[in-house]
Every structure is written in structure tokens, then in C-alpha cells.
Design a protein around this motif. Structure first.
Motif, short mmCIF file in Angstrom:
data_model
loop_
_atom_site.label_atom_id
_atom_site.label_comp_id
_atom_site.label_asym_id
_atom_site.label_seq_id
_atom_site.Cartn_x
_atom_site.Cartn_y
_atom_site.Cartn_z
N THR A 42 70.36 47.58 80.40
CA THR A 42 69.21 48.56 81.00
C THR A 42 67.93 48.19 80.56
O THR A 42 67.78 48.36 79.22
N ILE A 43 66.85 48.20 81.17
CA ILE A 43 65.52 47.91 80.61
C ILE A 43 65.12 49.40 80.42
O ILE A 43 64.82 49.88 81.37
N THR A 44 64.80 49.80 79.05
CA THR A 44 64.26 51.47 79.06
C THR A 44 62.79 51.16 78.41
O THR A 44 62.65 50.55 77.46
N LEU A 45 62.09 51.72 79.13
CA LEU A 45 60.77 52.01 78.36
C LEU A 45 60.11 53.13 78.00
O LEU A 45 60.31 54.17 78.66
N VAL A 46 60.08 53.16 76.77
CA VAL A 46 60.10 54.60 75.81
C VAL A 46 58.39 54.81 75.50
O VAL A 46 57.85 53.87 75.11
N THR A 47 58.22 56.26 75.53
CA THR A 47 56.97 56.44 75.16
C THR A 47 57.41 58.01 74.58
O THR A 47 58.37 58.54 74.39
N LEU A 48 56.08 58.56 74.20
CA LEU A 48 56.27 59.96 73.72
C LEU A 48 55.39 60.75 74.44
O LEU A 48 54.63 60.26 75.17
N ALA A 49 55.82 62.12 74.55
CA ALA A 49 55.01 62.96 75.63
C ALA A 49 53.52 63.11 75.35
O ALA A 49 52.59 63.20 76.42
N GLY A 50 53.25 62.77 74.06
CA GLY A 50 51.57 62.87 73.61
C GLY A 50 50.91 61.63 73.82
O GLY A 50 49.62 61.70 74.14
N ILE B 252 61.11 58.71 79.03
CA ILE B 252 61.47 57.48 79.54
C ILE B 252 60.66 57.27 80.81
O ILE B 252 60.87 57.81 81.70
N VAL B 253 59.84 55.92 80.98
CA VAL B 253 58.91 55.92 81.74
C VAL B 253 59.68 55.14 82.84
O VAL B 253 60.43 53.96 82.70
N PRO B 254 59.79 55.55 84.15
CA PRO B 254 60.58 55.01 85.34
C PRO B 254 59.68 53.59 85.84
O PRO B 254 58.55 53.24 85.42
N ILE B 255 60.75 52.70 86.16
CA ILE B 255 60.38 51.54 86.92
C ILE B 255 60.84 51.69 88.19
O ILE B 255 62.06 51.52 88.27
N GLU B 256 60.16 51.98 89.24
CA GLU B 256 60.53 52.42 90.28
C GLU B 256 59.79 52.07 91.60
O GLU B 256 58.60 51.53 91.23
N GLY B 257 59.96 52.46 92.80
CA GLY B 257 59.27 52.14 93.93
C GLY B 257 58.54 50.90 94.14
O GLY B 257 59.33 49.81 93.90
#
Length: 342
Positions: A152-160, A243-248
Motif C-alpha cells: 500500500t502507498i501511504t502518504l503521511v502528514t500531520l494535522a498541523g 493519511i492523505v488520500p490518493i483518490e478520484g
């Protein structure tokens, strides 16, 4: 010279010699495709050298290259080590590495007998195409054993950071994975497909990327590996994770740009604080070997693993005999073919 240009120049100079040289670098990061932080770049901690095994001769000792300790490849490989050593006369030295690209180099040089790699990287390497490190320098000895589970490609960031979609990555500082890893290849493919060209690229393994996120040194990081990835779990326990979606349309653009990518979903609840499903893409993890490894060795190791899948605790919903050739992107080793055709 910018980090991006430095990376590209490095890969342009790689070729077969460069890829083979990667086998000795130990890495400090890699693919969740495993991936992780690459540990100490040595023998993979408790993977060790497996003892003397069998008759104590070198013929009974095999080297299995995994990935970083913060991902999936390394713990799964150590479960494989336990199974193989319990059911054969072989011992397995499991090594923590930078994962796919480095592992191909290890197989090409003969310093590893088996390795976990991504199916897209396997195709690129075998056919001498796809990425600069293999361009016109095919690793003709590379052979497949079995495919295992989605990477799975997981694109991670923080809320800030305020990043909630891939379109927000323009101008960001992004860790695309360890230098030369399959994660880095996938991350750059995805960014290019979506049209993100203005970003500062950093290169480190997953555990180090988690520290960078927590310290505010980067805005986002790509992780490739079967969920849950240990380094992301640890980060989610101390930070407000996104977790930032890669969608649409973005997901369709990624799949159109590279046939290796397939639809995937990270289920809600996989990571603390992320309660909704997240749409993304994936590649496939696989076991690879070399044509130089004897047929009976590959058949024995393959049989030990797939006859004892009940002893695995990682990715058990995906790994099976029936699916072991799904997505196989390169020629099968005769020893593996003997087992699966039996």
C-alpha cells in the motif's frame, strides 16, 4: 545542486554496476514494501546468521534480504526464517536493507539468495527499463518465486501541516523514501502523474521520516508497505496523524501513468486517530531469487514457506498458494515452478 537534481544524477550514473554496488551499502531506509528505517544496515538484528545449521557447511546457509526494521519486509522475513529453519536443513541470514532496488543488486551480485522486492521493480530490473538505475542494463538472472500481498502507498502528514489532499503538496518538503528504493521510485511516479513538480525532496527510511515529521523538518512522507506499518503506528500514538488520500481523478492519473498501480484502501482504525477508510493505490510484494540458486534449494524453501503458512502472523489474509502467482511480473524460477505446478 538541489536534492532532486543530486538524486537524479546519482541514478543516471547507476547502471548495472551501480545497482550491484547497492548490494553492499546496507541502506538506512527502504520500502515498507516493506520498508522501514533500514536498521543498522547490517545483518538485520535477530535475523543474524541463523547459526551453523545442517551440516555446518556454507551450502546450508542462505542469505535473505528484507527491508528496513520499521516496515513489513523485515518482521515477515524473520517469520519466514523461523519456518524455513524449522522445516529444512537450511539456515537463513535475514538482513535489514534499503529494500527493492538494493535487494535486486544483492541478488545480481550473488550476495543474497532470496529477497523481498516490489513487482514493478522486478519487471524494471529484469527488462532493463522503467527507471534509470536499470535502463539498458537488465538483470537477466533475476527470477520470481511468489507474490505475497499488496504494498500500500501511504502518504503521511500531520494535522498541523494543513495538507489534506495530494494537490496540497505543491511547495512542500516531502520525504520520498530512501535513496534508490522502490518507495522513492513510486513516490516520484505518483507526484509526476499528478503534476506536482514544485517540492523539496528528502530521502530517508520510514522511521527517520517519522522523526522528521514529528520535528517539523518535513511536511509529508511516502511509505510503501502492507498495513499496518510499524513506523506509522508509532507515529500515530504520539502525533495527530493524517493519511492523505490518493483518490478520484488523481488516482486515475496515477494508474494511467503506471500499470503497476491498483486501487487500494487503508481501513479506518488501522492507525490511531484515523477512523475513516482512506483511498489510495498499491503495488505488490514478492519473493525473488537468482537463476544461480539451485533448483532444489528454491523448491525446498518455497515448499517450507507455503506448506506452513499457518505459522505466519503477518499479512495472513493475503498470502496463499492460490494467489502466489497473481501479479508475478518476471520469469518464475524452475524450483518455484516445480512446487506450484506439482
Amino acid at each position: 545542486m538541489s536534492p532532486k537534481h543530486t538524486r537524479r544524477r546519482f541514478i543516471e550514473l547507476a547502471g548495472l554496476t551501480g545497482v550491484t554496488a547497492l548490494a553492499g551499502c546496507g541502506g538506512d531506509g527502504g520500502d515498507g514494501e516493506d520498508g522501514g528505517d533500514g536498521g543498522d544496515g547490517g545483518d538485520g538484528g535477530d535475523g543474524g546468521d541463523g547459526g551453523d545449521g545442517g551440516d555446518g557447511g556454507t551450502e546450508s546457509r542462505l542469505t535473505w534480504d528484507a527491508g528496513g526494521t520499521g516496515g513489513t519486509y523485515f518482521p515477515l522475513s524473520n517469520e519466514v526464517k523461523t519456518i524455513v529453519e524449522a522445516n529444512t536443513d537450511f539456515t537463513l541470514n535475514v538482513r535489514s536493507t534499503g529494500a527493492s532496488v538494493e535487494n535486486v543488486g544483492s541478488l545480481a551480485s550473488g550476495s543474497a539468495d532470496f529477497a523481498l522486492i516490489q513487482n514493478d521493480i522486478a519487471f524494471f530490473a529484469k527488462n532493463g527499463t522503467g527507471i534509470d538505475a536499470f535502463q539498458d542494463n537488465p538483470i537477466e538472472s533475476l527470477r520470481g518465486v511468489a507474490t505475497l500481498y499488496p504494498e500500500t502507498i501511504t502518504l503521511v502528514t500531520l494535522a498541523g501541516t494543513g495538507i489534506t489532499s495530494v494537490d496540497d503538496l505543491s511547495g512542500a518538503t516531502i520525504n520520498t523514501g530512501d535513496l534508490g528504493s522502490g518507495t522513492q521510485v513510486n513516490a516520484n511516479q505518483i507526484l509526476e502523474a499528478i503534476g506536482i513538480t514544485d517540492y523539496n525532496e528528502q530521502n530517508a527510511g520510514f522511521s527517520q521520516a517519522s522523526e522528521q515529521l514529528a520535528n517539523g523538518d518535513i511536511d509529508a512522507a511516502f511509505v510503501v508497505g502492507g498495513w499496518p506499518v510499524g513506523a506509522i503506528e508509532d507515529l500515530a500514538n504520539t502525533q495527530d496523524l493524517v493519511i492523505v488520500p490518493i483518490e478520484g481523478d488523481n488516482r486515475e492519473a496515477v494508474k494511467d501513468a503506471a500499470s503497476w498501480f491498483a486501487d487500494d484502501t487503508i481501513p479506518g482504525g488501522t492507525y490511531s486517530g484515523v477512523e475513516e477508510d482512506v483511498e489510495t493505490v498499491s503495488v505488490q510484494a514478492m519473493i525473488a531469487t537468482s537463476s544461480e540458486v539451485p533448483e532444489d534449494t528454491v523448491e525446498t524453501v518455497t515448499a517450507a514457506i507455503f506448506d506452513n503458512l499457518g505459522d505466519l502472523s503477518i499479512k495472513t489474509d493475503f498470502i496463499s498458494v492460490d494467489s502466489a502467482q497473481d501479479g508475478m511480473s518476471i520469469e518464475l524460477h524452475p524450483g518455484a515452478a516445480s512446487y506450484f505446478d506439482a
